[in-house]
Design a protein around this motif. Structure first.
Motif, PDB file in Angstrom:
ATOM      1  N   UNK A 223      36.100  54.351  45.706  1.00  0.00           N
ATOM      2  CA  UNK A 223      35.874  52.931  45.460  1.00  0.00           C
ATOM      3  C   UNK A 223      37.174  52.160  45.366  1.00  0.00           C
ATOM      4  N   UNK A 224      37.129  50.882  45.748  1.00  0.00           N
ATOM      5  CA  UNK A 224      38.321  50.041  45.665  1.00  0.00           C
ATOM      6  C   UNK A 224      37.971  48.721  44.987  1.00  0.00           C
ATOM      7  N   UNK A 225      38.812  48.325  44.034  1.00  0.00           N
ATOM      8  CA  UNK A 225      38.570  47.109  43.258  1.00  0.00           C
ATOM      9  C   UNK A 225      39.702  46.125  43.506  1.00  0.00           C
ATOM     10  N   UNK A 226      39.357  44.984  44.064  1.00  0.00           N
ATOM     11  CA  UNK A 226      40.331  43.926  44.299  1.00  0.00           C
ATOM     12  C   UNK A 226      40.318  43.013  43.076  1.00  0.00           C
ATOM     13  N   UNK A 227      41.403  43.053  42.289  1.00  0.00           N
ATOM     14  CA  UNK A 227      41.430  42.339  41.010  1.00  0.00           C
ATOM     15  C   UNK A 227      42.537  41.298  41.065  1.00  0.00           C
ATOM     16  N   UNK A 228      42.168  40.082  41.446  1.00  0.00           N
ATOM     17  CA  UNK A 228      43.176  39.042  41.633  1.00  0.00           C
ATOM     18  C   UNK A 228      43.135  37.916  40.617  1.00  0.00           C
ATOM     19  N   UNK A 229      42.022  37.765  39.912  1.00  0.00           N
ATOM     20  CA  UNK A 229      41.849  36.651  38.980  1.00  0.00           C
ATOM     21  C   UNK A 229      41.253  37.165  37.661  1.00  0.00           C
ATOM     22  N   UNK A 230      41.349  36.369  36.583  1.00  0.00           N
ATOM     23  CA  UNK A 230      40.720  36.793  35.323  1.00  0.00           C
ATOM     24  C   UNK A 230      39.224  37.050  35.475  1.00  0.00           C
TER      25      UNK A 230
END
Length: 243
Positions: A223-230
């Motif tokens: 799995x891949x999690x794109x975490x760019x914002x709160x």
């Protein structure tokens, strides 16, 4: 020079890019660099460093710029892998950051990873798969790519087409592409030959490898999690807890 210090100053086999400004993650990053933001109970930077250690890397270079003293203090507390800091007085971007650290890095091939990311492993650990797949006779760059479909929080058009022989082709003028670049790669340092020091993107390096037919891709099978914002951080935490 002590034996311990001499050991730390030997060239590292991996580098973690931790110098970004993290603007989209404000206000969290007003007083904290994004790599130190916690996901699943610990800073994203520690997730990356721990997995590098698990893969057998005993020395890692970490660059820093924005609130860099916090990153330097944080990694100084780690026992393994040994961390060599590469401070940047001015932001050099990804390519300039790696180039600036080349004297501290292995001359043959270096695994480079972004500090601000989170993923779950597939059948085998991603870094181990990258090491096993890298073929210096045919590759100057091996990128970890992930399918656009199924990636948590990713809303882009994709970056690459993955060809039959494993080589990558940029999306170019196409409306979309099935894979995006994760921020994990193995690079041959010779790709930087002849480039003047300064700030530039690693895209300059990728274009060199692509033009020579020596840029390949490995598809991440976890799995891949794109975490760019709160908001994305809160959603990712919920998804990780649920899984």
């Amino acid at each position: 020079m002590s034996n311990n210090l001499n050991h730390v100053l030997k060239p590292a086999q991996a580098m973690v890019l931790a110098a970004g400004l993290g603007k989209r993650m404000r206000p969290i990053t007003d007083h904290m660099p994004k790599p130190l933001v916690k996901v699943a109970g610990k800073p994203m930077l520690d997730h990356v460093l721990d997995r590098l250690g698990d893969a057998g890397f005993d020395k890692v270079v970490v660059n820093h710029h924005y609130l860099g003293e916090m990153i330097a203090e944080h990694v100084a507390k780690r026992d393994f892998p040994a961390v060599i800091c590469s401070p940047e007085a001015e932001l050099l971007e990804t390519g300039g950051g790696v180039q600036n650290a080349l004297p501290m890095l292995d001359e043959n091939a270096v695994l480079v990873a972004n500090a601000d990311m989170f993923w779950t492993e597939g059948k085998d650990p991603l870094f181990t798969r990258m090491i096993d797949a890298f073929d210096a006779d045919h590759m100057d760059c091996l990128m970890a790519i992930a399918p656009v479909n199924g990636a948590f929080g990713y809303d882009g058009a994709g970056d690459f087409f993955w060809q039959v022989d494993g080589r990558l082709k940029r999306r170019g003028e196409a409306a979309n592409a099935p894979y995006f670049f994760t921020g994990v790669q193995i690079l041959n340092p010779r790709l930087f030959d002849g480039i003047l020091p300064g700030h530039f993107s690693l895209n300059v390096i990728y274009d060199r490898a692509l033009a020579n037919g020596r840029c390949y891709g490995l598809v991440h099978d976890g799995g891949w999690f794109h975490i760019g914002t709160p908001e994305a951080l809160r959603d990712a935490e919920d998804a990780i807890a649920a899984s």
